[in-house]
Design an enzyme around this catalytic site. Structure first.
Site, PDB file in Angstrom:
ATOM      1  N   ASP A  11       0.863  -1.180   0.000  1.00  0.00           N
ATOM      2  CA  ASP A  11       0.000   0.000   0.000  1.00  0.00           C
ATOM      3  C   ASP A  11       0.899   1.229   0.000  1.00  0.00           C
ATOM      4  O   ASP A  11       1.665   1.450   0.940  1.00  0.00           O
ATOM      5  CB  ASP A  11      -0.904  -0.003   1.235  1.00  0.00           C
ATOM      6  CG  ASP A  11      -2.074   0.967   1.098  1.00  0.00           C
ATOM      7  OD1 ASP A  11      -2.117   1.707   0.104  1.00  0.00           O
ATOM      8  OD2 ASP A  11      -2.937   0.975   1.995  1.00  0.00           O
ATOM      9  N   ASP A 105      -2.788   2.262  -6.100  1.00  0.00           N
ATOM     10  CA  ASP A 105      -1.684   2.262  -5.142  1.00  0.00           C
ATOM     11  C   ASP A 105      -1.680   1.068  -4.208  1.00  0.00           C
ATOM     12  O   ASP A 105      -1.008   1.092  -3.175  1.00  0.00           O
ATOM     13  CB  ASP A 105      -1.746   3.543  -4.303  1.00  0.00           C
ATOM     14  CG  ASP A 105      -3.024   3.628  -3.471  1.00  0.00           C
ATOM     15  OD1 ASP A 105      -4.020   3.017  -3.866  1.00  0.00           O
ATOM     16  OD2 ASP A 105      -3.006   4.310  -2.427  1.00  0.00           O
ATOM     17  N   GLU A 106      -2.376   0.006  -4.562  1.00  0.00           N
ATOM     18  CA  GLU A 106      -2.530  -1.112  -3.627  1.00  0.00           C
ATOM     19  C   GLU A 106      -2.636  -2.419  -4.397  1.00  0.00           C
ATOM     20  O   GLU A 106      -3.318  -2.493  -5.420  1.00  0.00           O
ATOM     21  CB  GLU A 106      -3.784  -0.876  -2.787  1.00  0.00           C
ATOM     22  CG  GLU A 106      -4.021  -1.863  -1.682  1.00  0.00           C
ATOM     23  CD  GLU A 106      -5.286  -1.530  -0.905  1.00  0.00           C
ATOM     24  OE1 GLU A 106      -5.566  -2.261   0.074  1.00  0.00           O
ATOM     25  OE2 GLU A 106      -6.010  -0.579  -1.263  1.00  0.00           O
TER      26      GLU A 106
END
Length: 501
Positions: A11, A105-106
């Site tokens: 993350d 973003d993960e």
């Protein structure tokens, strides 16, 4: 459950805000808030400096401004975020063929499937190496969680924030989860959490002690059983490399409620065109057209129509969305509109009757016939930002000679002063700070909004290109090329020379 912590969850830390701080040297170490800047905008991401003031994601932007009046408030730059996300996902792909992206973003990664880890030591080494590579390639930081299941890996990455790594050894799950809040578990939102609190359960250990039968009685068979398994630390969900797209949709939130029925129809058609553009870009077509209308009183209506076959034709989607709108009462005003397509497939079977009607209308137009009813006057958006991730639209009626508009945080280039970014705009003026990702904090200058020497530009890379990738005379941060002015609207940044956290 695995016997080794070979499921990794990555993350990125305050991703949007961190990217803006990396791109804008004057904002490093200062509170930055990214999101929709209109009266109804919401926070997409807040930097850790802004979070100290109580600002967080999904908070109304007006509330964020009250909590942190001196923060920099910026419109999202999704082209930059996608570029950085692609760099990160490429690094993950080198670790394993099983990478499951959850957002820009993960992502989850199955390290065992990639043969890069089979025990705690090798998993930790891989995670630390990944964090170092991300910093080198993007200039940003990410937090890593390692565990024997997806649920625990995600919990571990949360504990690791910011810029850390946490590994949960298999066999310690129940001891770790016990004192945690029930809200830690996936699927336990505010409503479920309050329901459990009233039943006397606030920690994961209390869920486990209550037993499966009690949770099923309180929450139903499916949810109760699932929650009990998670409370016991069980999660056997695999990392899935490809997840099928189930729908494509776009929506706009308007600063001022729309009351004019014709204007509402025009906005629906514009959204339909944007939706089809995304549909085609994804290589799909779909059978079911969905219209979403949120009215002045926050009541939300959803209407859908299923066609005889899948389509990616804009006229078909426009007409179907228009028919759905006819069945919705917009009296009192509309604050949000959305158009989506579901029932996706990778081939197209056009609605021949609708297509024929469109062809006939086109022929009529060529001979001076009546124009298509309710046709949009322009392809450009006049509602919210072109990407759905940001809320807070600035809606303007189409005009013959629109004023050039500059969104706070977006990139520009001046013929004399070079690359910079919009710090604020209003009253016919635009303020620009001239600096680049690798430069010291730059100077601020103000121009007329129609200054011919000032042009929008593409984002500069956050990390300079290696010398071997540069051409003759090419800078580490290459010059940007002008592009069409974004119609996102005007936002005023709180980040000036006098701004302080």
């Amino acid at each position: 459950m695995r016997s080794a912590p070979t499921i990794l969850h990555l993350d990125m830390d305050a991703f949007f805000a961190a990217a803006e701080q990396a791109a804008k040297p004057s904002l490093r170490g200062k509170p930055v808030v990214v999101g929709g800047l209109g009266p109804r905008g919401v926070v997409a991401t807040a930097s850790y400096e802004a979070r100290r003031f109580g600002v967080h994601s999904a908070m109304p932007m007006a509330q964020a401004r009250r909590l942190a009046p001196n923060a920099a408030y910026l419109v999202p730059r999704f082209s930059l975020y996608r570029t950085v996300s692609e760099q990160v996902m490429e690094l993950l792909g080198r670790l394993s063929p099983l990478v499951e992206p959850l957002s820009l973003d993960e992502a989850f990664v199955d390290l065992e499937a990639g043969g890069v880890a089979d025990d705690s030591a090798s998993a930790r080494e891989t995670g630390e190496r990944l964090r170092a590579e991300i910093r080198t390639v993007t200039g940003l930081t990410g937090s890593v969680g390692l565990a024997g299941s997806k649920m625990l890996a995600k919990i571990a990455s949360e504990q690791a924030k910011p810029d850390g790594l946490v590994l949960i050894e298999p066999g310690t799950e129940r001891e770790l989860l016990g004192p945690m809040s029930v809200r830690t578990l996936p699927g336990v939102g505010p409503a479920t959490g309050e329901h459990l609190r009233r039943a006397g359960m606030t920690t994961v250990a209390e869920l486990a002690e209550a037993g499966e039968d009690e949770l099923v009685r309180l929450l139903g068979r499916a949810h109760g059983t699932s929650l009990f398994r998670m409370a016991m630390g069980y999660d056997d969900r695999p990392v899935v490399a490809e997840r099928d797209t189930k729908s494509v949709s776009v929506e706009d939130t308007f600063d001022v409620d729309l009351h004019d029925r014709v204007r509402v129809r025009i906005e629906v058609e514009r959204l339909a065109d944007r939706c089809v553009h995304r549909l085609r870009a994804s290589g799909h077509s779909g059978r079911t057209i969905v219209l979403k209308v949120r009215r002045y009183d926050f009541s939300t209506l959803t209407r859908s129509e299923t066609l005889r076959g899948p389509t990616d034709d804009p006229s078909v989607v426009r007409e179907a969305a228009g028919r759905l709108l006819e069945a919705v009462d917009t009296t009192g005003g509309v604050r949000l509109l959305g158009v989506g397509v579901t029932g996706l497939t990778d081939y197209t079977q056009e609605d021949l009757f609708a297509q024929a009607a469109a062809d006939e209308q086109a022929a009529a137009d060529d001979h001076g016939g009546p124009a298509h009813e309710g046709a949009s006057e322009a392809e450009g958006d006049h509602g919210a930002h072109g990407d759905d991730e940001a809320a807070g639209a600035v809606v303007a009626e189409p005009v013959a000679h629109p004023e050039r508009r500059w969104a706070a945080g977006h990139d520009v280039r001046h013929a004399q002063y070079g690359a910079g970014w919009v710090q604020g705009s209003g009253v016919g003026r635009v303020t620009v700070r001239f600096e680049e990702p690798g430069s010291p904090p730059g100077r601020v200058r103000t121009f007329r909004v129609d200054d011919p020497d000032l042009e929008p530009s593409d984002p500069l890379p956050l990390v300079p290109l290696p010398e071997k990738e540069q051409g003759p005379g090419q800078s580490s941060w290459p010059a940007t090329r002008p592009k069409e002015v974004s119609p996102d609207g005007v936002g005023v940044s709180g980040a000036s020379d006098r701004s302080r956290p």
